[in-house]
Design a protein around this motif. Structure first.
Motif: not given
Length: 201
Positions: A106-132
């Motif tokens: 899946e791609p990261p999510a993207l939004a642009i604010g009124q003053q051209e601020e850029v917001y990006i969200t994305w999932p990152t691997p869970h540090p306690n996944a232990n292979g899950k």
């Protein structure tokens, strides 16, 4: 109304700005003609990527974000393209090395604010996944200089469950309030629930 057609391939991205003569699909399902602008190609130089998230500004500036992997290093990338730009600058890497993108599904999510601020969200691997499998944390990074640099990411989900927090969407309200939604499996149900967060600053 301007629209964009994207075609993603293994090592690059092709896109056109589109001037529709009518809707893409007519009332009876027939395909109506489109007028394509010049073809543009972004060469990812061997990097495997997600499809892009895209926002088109009122002045036809195009904002793109995507996930990519090269030599087993996964990252989040951002690129701003002015409407008359013939060549593209190098994309900006959004994430620090400690917070790679979890996958290329899946791609990261993207939004642009009124003053051209850029917001990006994305999932990152869970540090306690232990292979899950399919476990992640959801992160948000912001740029206040038009995407030239990005602030260190913050975590959006407020739980520590070793599960999935992904398939996110982000938007910015007229007063600058940031709204994020995502699928969250913390409740342990067969199907994940939709969660939302509101960020005021």
């Amino acid at each position: 109304m301007k629209r964009i057609i994207f075609y993603t391939f293994v090592c690059g991205l092709t896109f056109w700005l589109v001037n529709p003569i009518g809707p893409v699909l007519g009332i009876e399902g027939e395909i109506l003609p489109l007028r394509l602008g010049p073809k543009r190609v972004i060469d990812h130089k061997g990097m495997q990527t997600t499809g892009p998230s895209a926002q088109l500004g009122p002045d036809r500036t195009l904002y793109l974000a995507w996930g990519g992997e090269q030599k087993e290093v996964q990252g989040v990338y951002y690129l701003k393209i002015d409407p008359n730009q013939e060549t593209f600058s190098s994309p900006i890497k959004v994430n620090p090395p400690t917070y790679p993108v979890a996958s290329l599904h899946e791609p990261p999510a993207l939004a642009i604010g009124q003053q051209e601020e850029v917001y990006i969200t994305w999932p990152t691997p869970h540090p306690n996944a232990n292979g899950k499998p399919f476990t992640s944390l959801l992160l948000l990074s912001r740029s206040t200089d038009g995407g030239q640099t990005f602030l260190p990411p913050i975590r959006v989900n407020d739980d520590d469950a070793v599960t999935g927090h992904s398939f996110d969407h982000i938007t910015v309200g007229p007063q600058g309030t940031v709204h994020v939604t995502w699928l969250d499996a913390r409740e342990g149900k067969k199907d994940p629930s939709t969660y939302t967060a509101r960020l005021l600053d």
